[in-house]
Design a protein around this motif. Structure first.
Motif: not given
Length: 593
Positions: A141, A143, A187, A190, A194, A196, A198, A217, A219, A222
């Motif tokens: 995880s 930014r 995407h 995105v 953000d 996120v 992954v 993936f 988010v 936000h």
């Protein structure tokens, strides 16, 4: 069911309402194995029904992405500069509201991270170009700090975490359950900034960039504000930009990789000091931050409603800590804030962090040895050597080297001052003759000194002559009694005390002394100090001093005390020029307007 999301909604229905979360083969974990890949190749089709040629084209496109994150095309930044921040925020708010209306939570409650990005880089840095570990599942995880939409089927992100570690995220539609339209739509929303999560497998692209190839993936948060491309860091010269950095420290931490390193180093300094003292059997304690009596300096004043009285924040912890030694706690220390309403400059702040300790049955010689060991070992542990580089003359000039190799240099205050300033200071330092002699010397040498007490005159001369020679750690020792009223008289030199101050890069960082434990002499010293207060010195009031002397009458064992300024030490070890750089939220004019 195929074509349904976890909420039971058809993908087409979700697409019409709002942007869906990215589909994932990890939702129903079925790791791709070598055997499965072989079967797909034999049939010339992949799991998404793509022909072998199409798959090869995607692989070629993916491999060409390489390490383009390190060289983003200028047009990306130019496009962002054309975006109106207010319009960007309005658009993002609308998008988030659309997700909520469609039943999608735009701010998930949790994401299970398996390792940090820094750990990921260390663990898989040995992978070769083009090598992939598709049997491994990793969840990261961070930014999104860079974004590259390579094509409708391939996207590339730069995922960053606190401390500046960044890894490339290579998003390939072949690892997603979304079709091309859904994939592109997801995407395209995105944005840089953000946060996120992954999940995927590690590998390197053909050009050698270490990457994570995600199958999922998500988010997690936000960004509603347009993330700046960059800000001037600690080495910038623009004062207005610097103030902006301090006002929005959160952006400073995100955008300037060296800033998190400063505060990581500060935390390591504090941890090292605490560990060092605890290994010597010191007990960490807490003492009051407020008192009914102003304990020196220009205090901050607050009011207690229950007692209907003013309280003062400028209370030196030493009077409390030494009372604990009287009570039998023979080794005590405290790491705390110390407040002083005496202005702000490059090396001072109204709110300082200090470490102060007291050790029974020790003297200032013991503390000089401990200080040398603590600081030299600390520098060795943090930097790998005894020397540190510091841009004392500005970042536009070459740095100086500060050498913490023990033992540190020691200079005698009176002897060295007389030699450097060509003085012959009278032996009786408390006499009016000495005061006039030093005042005339300051006028002659153009050393300005308000107030004109003997203690202040000597202090200004020390700053002007001796401190200027102390680039490497240097102990200035044996201060006069009139300068250090709480220090014990020197055992062999009349009128002096067993006191040292450690100067580094021309500034005081630490001071210590053998403690005065004779209550009769202590009262006499305080009486002289109160007389000096009438000449302009702001010093403790007699109520606090009398309470302290009463404690001494119950018996303080031979004791040595020590205090170190953590902020100034952090400045030296992080190559920072102002104290604001090493305080996360420094005081600013209009900070809350």
């Amino acid at each position: 069911m195929d074509g349904m999301d976890p909420n039971g909604k058809g993908l087409k229905e979700e697409e019409e309402k709002a942007l869906p979360m990215m589909g994932s083969k990890l939702s129903n974990p079925e790791p791709i194995t070598a055997a499965a890949a072989t079967t797909a190749n034999e049939e010339d089709m992949d799991s998404n029904g793509k022909g072998l040629k199409e798959e090869e084209e995607e692989e070629k496109e993916l491999s060409m992405m390489g390490s383009e994150l390190s060289n983003p095309e200028p047009i990306t930044a130019a496009d962002e500069e054309d975006i109106d921040p207010d319009q960007f925020r309005a658009s993002r708010l609308k998008m988030v509201e659309s997700l909520k209306n469609s039943g999608v939570n735009p701010y998930p409650h949790k994401f299970q991270v398996t390792m940090t990005i820094a750990t990921y880089i260390r663990m898989y840095e040995t992978l070769g170009a083009g090598e992939r570990r598709e049997d491994v599942v990793v969840s990261l995880s961070g930014r999104i700090m860079q974004k590259r939409m390579q094509s409708a089927k391939l996207n590339c992100y730069g995922l960053s975490e606190f401390g500046g570690s960044e890894v490339q995220i290579m998003v390939d539609i072949s690892n997603s359950d979304l079709d091309v339209t859904e994939f592109t739509r997801f995407h395209s929303c995105v944005e840089r900034g953000d946060i996120v999560g992954v999940t995927g497998f590690p590998g390197r692209c053909q050009r050698g960039e270490l990457s994570l190839f995600p199958r999922s993936f998500v988010v997690l948060s936000h960004t509603l504000q347009l993330m700046p491309r960059g800000k001037a860091g600690p080495r910038g010269d623009n004062a207005n930009v610097k103030e902006t950095r301090y006002f929005q420290r959160y952006l400073d931490l995100v955008l300037n990789k060296e800033v998190p390193q400063i505060f990581s180093t500060r935390a390591m300094i504090v941890d090292y000091i605490r560990k060092f003292l605890k290994n010597l059997d010191f007990l960490e304690v807490e003492t009051p931050m407020m008192n009914m009596i102003a304990g020196g300096g220009n205090p901050f004043i607050t009011h207690d409603n229950d007692f209907n009285m003013n309280l003062f924040t400028c209370v030196p912890p030493e009077v409390y800590l030494k009372q604990l030694v009287v009570g039998g706690l023979e080794r005590v220390f405290e790491i705390r804030k110390r407040f002083s309403n005496e202005g702000i400059d490059l090396a001072d702040n109204p709110e300082l962090t200090i470490c102060e300790f007291y050790e029974a049955y020790a003297d200032y010689y013991d503390l000089m040895a401990q200080t040398e060991k603590m600081l030299s070992d600390m520098v060795m542990e943090l930097t790998g050597g005894y020397t540190v580089k510091y841009h004392a003359n500005g970042f536009h000039k070459d740095p100086i080297e500060i050498d913490f190799t023990p033992p540190f240099r020691r200079i005698d205050l009176i002897e060295e001052l007389e030699k450097m300033a060509d003085l012959k200071i009278p032996e009786d330092l408390s006499s009016d003759i000495t005061n006039k002699y030093l005042l005339d010397a300051c006028i002659k040498l153009d050393v300005k000194c308000p107030p004109q007490t003997t203690a202040w005159l000597l202090n200004k001369l020390v700053e002007h002559f001796l401190a200027e020679t102390c680039v490497n750690p240097t102990f200035i020792i044996d201060y006069p009694e009139i300068m250090i009223p709480l220090a014990k008289s020197h055992r062999s030199r009349r009128g002096l005390t067993e006191c040292f101050k450690l100067n580094i890069n021309k500034r005081e960082v630490c001071n210590a002394y053998t403690e005065l434990n004779d209550p009769v002499v202590q009262r006499q010293r305080f009486a002289k100090q109160l007389q000096d207060a009438l000449l302009g010195e702001s010093r403790p009031l007699d109520q606090l001093l009398e309470a302290y002397c009463t404690a001494l009458e119950y018996g303080l064992p031979p004791t040595a005390g020590w205090v170190l300024g953590i902020d100034r030490l952090t400045m030296l070890l992080t190559d920072s020029h102002t104290m604001k750089e090493v305080i996360l939220f420094p005081p600013l004019h209009g900070a809350f307007t």
